[in-house]
Write a protein that holds these residues in place. Structure first.
Motif, PDB file in Angstrom:
ATOM      1  N   LEU A  63      -7.601 -10.357   4.012  1.00  0.00           N
ATOM      2  CA  LEU A  63      -8.024 -10.734   5.358  1.00  0.00           C
ATOM      3  C   LEU A  63      -9.542 -10.643   5.528  1.00  0.00           C
ATOM      4  O   LEU A  63     -10.104 -11.228   6.451  1.00  0.00           O
ATOM      5  N   THR A  64     -10.193  -9.898   4.650  1.00  0.00           N
ATOM      6  CA  THR A  64     -11.646  -9.777   4.700  1.00  0.00           C
ATOM      7  C   THR A  64     -12.277 -10.826   3.795  1.00  0.00           C
ATOM      8  O   THR A  64     -11.878 -10.973   2.641  1.00  0.00           O
ATOM      9  N   GLU A  65     -13.228 -11.567   4.333  1.00  0.00           N
ATOM     10  CA  GLU A  65     -13.877 -12.627   3.565  1.00  0.00           C
ATOM     11  C   GLU A  65     -14.534 -12.051   2.317  1.00  0.00           C
ATOM     12  O   GLU A  65     -15.102 -10.959   2.339  1.00  0.00           O
ATOM     13  N   GLU A  66     -14.440 -12.822   1.240  1.00  0.00           N
ATOM     14  CA  GLU A  66     -15.021 -12.387  -0.025  1.00  0.00           C
ATOM     15  C   GLU A  66     -16.525 -12.154   0.131  1.00  0.00           C
ATOM     16  O   GLU A  66     -17.236 -12.963   0.730  1.00  0.00           O
ATOM     17  N   GLY A  67     -16.971 -11.039  -0.396  1.00  0.00           N
ATOM     18  CA  GLY A  67     -18.387 -10.706  -0.326  1.00  0.00           C
ATOM     19  C   GLY A  67     -18.780  -9.942   0.918  1.00  0.00           C
ATOM     20  O   GLY A  67     -19.947  -9.541   1.057  1.00  0.00           O
ATOM     21  N   LYS A  68     -17.831  -9.738   1.842  1.00  0.00           N
ATOM     22  CA  LYS A  68     -18.119  -9.007   3.071  1.00  0.00           C
ATOM     23  C   LYS A  68     -17.345  -7.690   3.101  1.00  0.00           C
ATOM     24  O   LYS A  68     -16.306  -7.542   2.449  1.00  0.00           O
ATOM     25  N   GLU A  69     -17.858  -6.740   3.870  1.00  0.00           N
ATOM     26  CA  GLU A  69     -17.193  -5.457   4.036  1.00  0.00           C
ATOM     27  C   GLU A  69     -16.187  -5.551   5.191  1.00  0.00           C
ATOM     28  O   GLU A  69     -16.431  -6.270   6.172  1.00  0.00           O
ATOM     29  N   PRO A  70     -15.060  -4.850   5.099  1.00  0.00           N
ATOM     30  CA  PRO A  70     -14.116  -4.852   6.216  1.00  0.00           C
ATOM     31  C   PRO A  70     -14.727  -4.184   7.443  1.00  0.00           C
ATOM     32  O   PRO A  70     -15.617  -3.335   7.323  1.00  0.00           O
ATOM     33  N   LYS A  71     -14.270  -4.566   8.610  1.00  0.00           N
ATOM     34  CA  LYS A  71     -14.708  -3.921   9.847  1.00  0.00           C
ATOM     35  C   LYS A  71     -13.967  -2.591   9.986  1.00  0.00           C
ATOM     36  O   LYS A  71     -13.032  -2.300   9.224  1.00  0.00           O
ATOM     37  N   VAL A  72     -14.361  -1.798  10.956  1.00  0.00           N
ATOM     38  CA  VAL A  72     -13.748  -0.477  11.142  1.00  0.00           C
ATOM     39  C   VAL A  72     -13.317  -0.315  12.592  1.00  0.00           C
ATOM     40  O   VAL A  72     -14.073  -0.624  13.522  1.00  0.00           O
ATOM     41  N   TYR A  73     -12.084   0.158  12.788  1.00  0.00           N
ATOM     42  CA  TYR A  73     -11.538   0.420  14.127  1.00  0.00           C
ATOM     43  C   TYR A  73     -10.757   1.729  14.068  1.00  0.00           C
ATOM     44  O   TYR A  73      -9.896   1.902  13.195  1.00  0.00           O
ATOM     45  N   ASN A  74     -11.071   2.656  14.972  1.00  0.00           N
ATOM     46  CA  ASN A  74     -10.434   3.981  14.955  1.00  0.00           C
ATOM     47  C   ASN A  74     -10.528   4.629  13.570  1.00  0.00           C
ATOM     48  O   ASN A  74      -9.560   5.223  13.075  1.00  0.00           O
ATOM     49  N   ASN A  75     -11.699   4.440  12.934  1.00  0.00           N
ATOM     50  CA  ASN A  75     -11.988   5.024  11.617  1.00  0.00           C
ATOM     51  C   ASN A  75     -11.175   4.413  10.474  1.00  0.00           C
ATOM     52  O   ASN A  75     -11.123   4.972   9.375  1.00  0.00           O
ATOM     53  N   VAL A  76     -10.523   3.272  10.739  1.00  0.00           N
ATOM     54  CA  VAL A  76      -9.713   2.615   9.711  1.00  0.00           C
ATOM     55  C   VAL A  76     -10.355   1.275   9.337  1.00  0.00           C
ATOM     56  O   VAL A  76     -10.460   0.377  10.190  1.00  0.00           O
ATOM     57  N   PRO A  77     -10.793   1.086   8.090  1.00  0.00           N
ATOM     58  CA  PRO A  77     -11.305  -0.226   7.664  1.00  0.00           C
ATOM     59  C   PRO A  77     -10.178  -1.252   7.690  1.00  0.00           C
ATOM     60  O   PRO A  77      -9.045  -0.967   7.301  1.00  0.00           O
ATOM     61  N   GLY A  78     -10.495  -2.440   8.133  1.00  0.00           N
ATOM     62  CA  GLY A  78      -9.481  -3.487   8.177  1.00  0.00           C
ATOM     63  C   GLY A  78      -9.950  -4.674   8.989  1.00  0.00           C
ATOM     64  O   GLY A  78     -11.143  -4.913   9.151  1.00  0.00           O
TER      65      GLY A  78
END
Length: 343
Positions: A63-78
Motif C-alpha cells: 500500500l506504500t508507494e515504492e521508494g516512500k516511507e509509510p505514514k504513521v498513525y497512533n504510532n503504527v506505520p501504515g
C-alpha cells in the motif's frame, strides 16, 4: 458495538472492467474492490478491509508507494484505505487472503471480525480545533454515534425491500461527532470517543452552551437525555459549510433512563417543543423527506441518490442517513464522488 473494519466475507461476484485486461471488480456485499483478474473466485472466503481503516505496513507493505516511507498513525506505520477510481471504476477497500491469519486459532467463519488480530484500526481525522482534556472515556450508558454503511447491510436491506419499510432521510453532515447529556443531574459534553472536561476555550463545551443544548437539558433534567449530533464550523474538517461560528446540528436524542433512541417524529417534535417553550434555537440536521424502500430499488440506486447538494450552503453533500420511522434500524449512504474528492 465497535465497527468491524476487517471481516471474513465471501466473494459474491466478479465484474469485468472493459478498459483493462488485467483488473476486475470483486463484489462483496455492497462493495466493489478492484484487484487482479483470477486472484479470487466466487464463493471464496477472504478478508475484506473497509475504507477509512488504518492498515499496518507489516500487513500490507504494497500500500506504500515504492521508494516512500509509510505514514504513521497512533504510532503504527501504515496507510489509510481510501475510495479510489481505477480504470474508471470505483474501488473501495482491500481484499486479503485468509492465509495472513495463520496465527489465529479461531475458525474462519463468514462474518468473523479480525480487525484486532490484524492490528487494523479506525482512522479518525485530527481534531486541531479541540482544546481540552478528557475527563474519561465515552459514557457507557450512551451509544456512540456511528451508522453502518449501506454496503454492509445486504441482508437487512433485502428485508427492507420485502417489508416496504419507511425511513426518514436526513443529510449527513461533515463535521465532528458531539454528544451533550444530562444524567442524574450531571451535565456532560463528549467528542466521538471521550467525555470532556469543562476547560476554558474548549470548542465542544462552548458550543454546547451557545447552542442552547445545555440550557434545554437542564430544563428537562428529570428525563435524563442525550443530544447527539454534528459539530460544524471553523477549523473542523475544512469547514465545508463556510460557517463563521460553531454550530451543533442534532440528529438523535437518546433517552438514557429508558435506553432507547427517540423515533424520528418524536425527536423532531421534541426539538420543536423545546424551542417553542424555552425560546431556544436548537438546530436539527436537514430533513430531506421520507422514503419507502421496495423491491424495485437497489443499493446502487441509493448510492446515486446520495449525490447532491447540501441543504446548508449548496456544496456537494457528504451523503444521506436513513432512519426507520418505527424501529431503531438505520444506515448511511456516502456519496462516492464526495469520497473521491475529499477522502
Amino acid at each position: 458495538m465497535s465497527r468491524k473494519l476487517a471481516t471474513i466475507k465471501k466473494i459474491e461476484g466478479i465484474e469485468e472492467i472493459p478498459a483493462s485486461d488485467f483488473l476486475c471488480s470483486y463484489v462483496i456485499g455492497g462493495w466493489r474492490v478492484v484487484d487482479k483478474i483470477g486472484k479470487y473466485v466466487i464463493g471464496e472466503l477472504v478478508i475484506m478491509v473497509e475504507i477509512d481503516s488504518w492498515v499496518p505496513h507489516a500487513l500490507a507493505p504494497f500500500l506504500t508507494e515504492e521508494g516512500k516511507e509509510p505514514k504513521v498513525y497512533n504510532n503504527v506505520p501504515g496507510q489509510r484505505l481510501r475510495t479510489k477510481k481505477l480504470r474508471g471504476v470505483i474501488s473501495q477497500g482491500l481484499i486479503l487472503d485468509t492465509s495472513v491469519l495463520d496465527h489465529v486459532e479461531s475458525e474462519l467463519m463468514e462474518g468473523l471480525d479480525v480487525s484486532a488480530p490484524l492490528g487494523v484500526q479506525k482512522w479518525e481525522p485530527p481534531a486541531e480545533f479541540l482544546a481540552a482534556n478528557a475527563k474519561g472515556n465515552f459514557p457507557a450508558f450512551i451509544p456512540k454515534t456511528d451508522q453502518e454503511r449501506i454496503q454492509n447491510i445486504k441482508r437487512s436491506f433485502e428485508d427492507y425491500q420485502r417489508n416496504g419499510n419507511s425511513f426518514e432521510v436526513t443529510e449527513k453532515l461533515h463535521g465532528s461527532s458531539m454528544t451533550v447529556y444530562i444524567n442524574e443531574g450531571q451535565i456532560g459534553v463528549c467528542s466521538r470517543n471521550l467525555d470532556l472536561k469543562e476547560d476554558e476555550g474548549n470548542t465542544f463545551w462552548g458550543t454546547a452552551k451557545s447552542s442552547g443544548a445545555i440550557e434545554a437539558l437542564e430544563k428537562l433534567s428529570h428525563l435524563n437525555l442525550a443530544f447527539q449530533g454534528e459539530l460544524c464550523g471553523p477549523g473542523i474538517n475544512g469547514n465545508q459549510y463556510a460557517l463563521s461560528d460553531f454550530q451543533f446540528f442534532i440528529f438523535d436524542i437518546f433517552v438514557i433512563s429508558e435506553q432507547r433512541y427517540m423515533l424520528p417524529q418524536e425527536r423532531i417534535q421534541t426539538i420543536r417543543k423545546i424551542n417553542e417553550l424555552y425560546g431556544l434555537d436548537l438546530k436539527h440536521v436537514p430533513v430531506l423527506g421520507y422514503f419507502q424502500i421496495d423491491p424495485t430499488i437497489s443499493m446502487q440506486d441509493f448510492l446515486k441518490q446520495a449525490e447532491g447538494k447540501s441543504a446548508i450552503n449548496g456544496s456537494n453533500r457528504e451523503g444521506l442517513v436513513f432512519k426507520a420511522e418505527t424501529s431503531d434500524d438505520s444506515f448511511k449512504v456516502i456519496s462516492n464522488s464526495w469520497l473521491l474528492k475529499n477522502e
